[in-house]
Scaffold this motif. Structure first.
Motif, mmCIF file in Angstrom:
data_model
loop_
_atom_site.group_PDB
_atom_site.id
_atom_site.type_symbol
_atom_site.label_atom_id
_atom_site.label_comp_id
_atom_site.label_asym_id
_atom_site.label_seq_id
_atom_site.Cartn_x
_atom_site.Cartn_y
_atom_site.Cartn_z
ATOM 1 N N THR A 1 -3.321 -16.203 -8.902
ATOM 2 C CA THR A 1 -4.664 -15.173 -8.952
ATOM 3 C C THR A 1 -4.668 -14.033 -7.688
ATOM 4 O OG1 THR A 1 -6.098 -16.982 -9.956
ATOM 5 C CG2 THR A 1 -7.063 -15.038 -8.658
ATOM 6 N N GLY A 2 -4.057 -14.873 -6.640
ATOM 7 C CA GLY A 2 -3.922 -13.742 -5.418
ATOM 8 C C GLY A 2 -2.789 -12.623 -5.564
ATOM 9 N N LYS B 1 -2.018 -5.930 5.003
ATOM 10 C CA LYS B 1 -3.358 -6.462 5.416
ATOM 11 C C LYS B 1 -4.180 -5.447 4.447
ATOM 12 C CE LYS B 1 -7.141 -7.111 8.460
ATOM 13 N NZ LYS B 1 -7.614 -7.025 9.894
ATOM 14 N N THR B 2 -4.587 -5.861 3.125
ATOM 15 C CA THR B 2 -5.488 -5.233 2.484
ATOM 16 C C THR B 2 -6.919 -5.364 2.583
ATOM 17 O OG1 THR B 2 -5.569 -7.009 0.508
ATOM 18 C CG2 THR B 2 -3.770 -5.491 0.490
ATOM 19 N N LEU C 1 -3.007 -8.776 -6.036
ATOM 20 C CA LEU C 1 -2.481 -7.942 -4.925
ATOM 21 C C LEU C 1 -1.545 -6.875 -5.585
ATOM 22 C CD1 LEU C 1 -1.822 -7.664 -1.968
ATOM 23 C CD2 LEU C 1 0.064 -8.958 -2.064
ATOM 24 N N VAL C 2 -0.880 -7.235 -6.849
ATOM 25 C CA VAL C 2 -0.093 -6.378 -7.377
ATOM 26 C C VAL C 2 -0.919 -5.266 -8.015
ATOM 27 C CG1 VAL C 2 1.569 -6.211 -9.438
ATOM 28 C CG2 VAL C 2 1.849 -7.815 -8.205
ATOM 29 N N SER C 3 -2.058 -5.688 -8.609
ATOM 30 C CA SER C 3 -3.088 -4.671 -9.070
ATOM 31 C C SER C 3 -3.405 -3.743 -8.201
ATOM 32 C CB SER C 3 -4.032 -5.257 -9.982
ATOM 33 O OG SER C 3 -3.543 -6.239 -10.929
ATOM 34 N N GLU C 4 -3.724 -3.935 -7.046
ATOM 35 C CA GLU C 4 -4.260 -3.346 -5.827
ATOM 36 C C GLU C 4 -3.118 -2.488 -5.353
ATOM 37 O OE1 GLU C 4 -6.232 -3.650 -1.554
ATOM 38 O OE2 GLU C 4 -5.999 -5.471 -2.809
ATOM 39 N N LEU C 5 -1.827 -2.802 -5.346
ATOM 40 C CA LEU C 5 -0.749 -2.281 -4.543
ATOM 41 C C LEU C 5 -0.222 -1.211 -5.436
ATOM 42 C CD1 LEU C 5 0.943 -4.824 -2.482
ATOM 43 C CD2 LEU C 5 -0.659 -3.221 -1.393
#
Length: 390
Positions: free
Chosen positions: A113-114, A182-183, A118-122
């Protein structure tokens, strides 16, 4: 930073925790033999219980991401994972082993999940994100092959030796600390927080993911019995055939970026039709080479389908709830895996058979119909979006 090779490598290596069960499966016989007087239900729970615990971890990860950086969530999950895995065999007590296994399951529920969130955000650009999503799934398959082989070798002398594999999580934790950015928490933007989840869209993807995983895992978990009924090979043959599915998933995941770029909306339909072809062929008498090829095909189709669900769901929701949606998809996958045995029993009841092969025909027909409906609906909505009346 998002283009850093070390960042990408860290994301892919972090999937080590996702395949934690591949360390235990080869050692299952030794674990059962070590506790001959134990309740069989406890022994079964040692093997399958972490899957249920992972559901709680996935869901909690989705909520925590609104208040904490994904970096700290993944680091915390890995600390918990190391405690439960590296310390899982320190005491030869069945209750101790079970508790540690449940901690491991809860911890690795956070990881997919994380990571997908994270991939979707970056990686915001669709093509770049699709490539990374495919690579993440491919890395999971690669870890599965590596861990199963190493654990099986170590468990020959003592089941507790297989737990040494888990110590690889310690340097991975250090990589998470050093290389993950650090998102910001997903809920830190007050304007974005007001956005709502498109319940029907997300629910539809989750339901499709559940059904897809349920049907696919029938061949994964029952291929050994299928071979036994056909009087083909032995346990080692079943192991090789099963690995063909993992290989197929790995290959299709590595090329998912290009596959998705070329197919777009019909990506899932292609996976359904490929599944239909494989299951229908397997429902008829076949030799070992045909069976291996069809398992390779189902694995490849699975890789395409699962990557599409993660990719598509990340594109239809606002950034503030991506982690929660990734958790929903992960839970749908786990529940589908859990439901596969019940689906097989249902098909056997409907067809009035006790063997495996006839049910494959039923599954193949379902996948075929599903694929046709998916293509039809995709074309319909594409025309509507262009303003063309149907």
């Amino acid at each position: 930073m998002r283009n850093s090779s070390l960042l990408k490598l860290t994301i892919l290596i972090a999937n080590f925790a996702c395949m934690a069960d591949m360390v235990i499966i080869p050692a299952a016989g030794g674990i059962f033999a070590a506790f001959p007087d134990a309740d069989p239900k406890l022994l079964d729970l040692i093997l399958t219980g972490p899957m249920l615990a992972s559901i709680a971890g996935s869901l909690l990860c989705g909520f925590l991401a609104r208040y904490f950086s994904k970096k700290y969530i993944l680091i915390g999950a890995y600390v918990l994972f190391i405690i439960g895995s590296c310390g899982g065999a320190w005491f030869a007590n069945i209750y101790y082993v079970l508790v540690m296994r449940m901690i491991v399951g809860f911890a690795y529920g956070f990881v997919p999940t994380g990571i997908f969130a994270l991939v979707s955000e970056l990686y915001e650009e669709e093509e770049e994100r699709s490539v990374m999503v495919g690579l993440v799934t491919a890395s999971v398959a690669i870890w599965g092959i590596i861990l199963a082989c190493i654990s099986g070798f170590l468990a020959v002398d003592d089941w507790r030796y297989s737990y040494y594999v888990y110590y690889a999580a310690i340097p991975i934790l250090l990589m998470l600390v050093v290389f993950l950015p650090k998102t910001p928490p997903e809920g830190c933007n007050k304007e974005v927080v007001e956005e709502r989840m498109p319940i029907f869209k997300v629910g539809g993807v989750a339901l499709a993911c559940f059904g897809f995983n349920t049907l696919y895992n029938i061949v994964v978990y029952y291929i050994a019995i299928y071979l036994q009924e056909a009087q083909i090979g032995d346990a080692s043959t079943a192991g090789v055939i099963t690995s063909m599915g993992t290989l197929g998933c790995m290959v299709s995941s590595l090329f998912f970026g290009k596959i998705y770029s070329g197919l777009k909306g019909v990506t899932a339909a292609v996976a359904y039709i490929a599944m239909a072809v494989a299951f229908i062929i397997l429902s008829h008498p076949a030799d070992i080479w045909t069976i291996g090829a069809m398992c390779l095909l189902t694995g490849a189709a699975f890789g395409i389908g699962i990557n599409y669900y993660y990719m598509h769901s990340s594109m239809i929701v606002p950034p503030s709830i991506i982690s929660l949606v990734m958790a929903i998809i992960a839970i749908a996958m786990n529940l589908g895996t859990f439901a596969s045995s019940y689906a097989l029993t249902l098909f056997q009841t409907i067809m009035h058979v006790r063997t495996i092969a006839p049910t494959f025909l039923y599954v193949g027909v379902i996948f075929g119909i599903w694929g046709v409906l998916s293509i039809t609906s995709t074309k319909f909505f594409a025309k509507k979006s262009d303003g063309i009346e149907v």
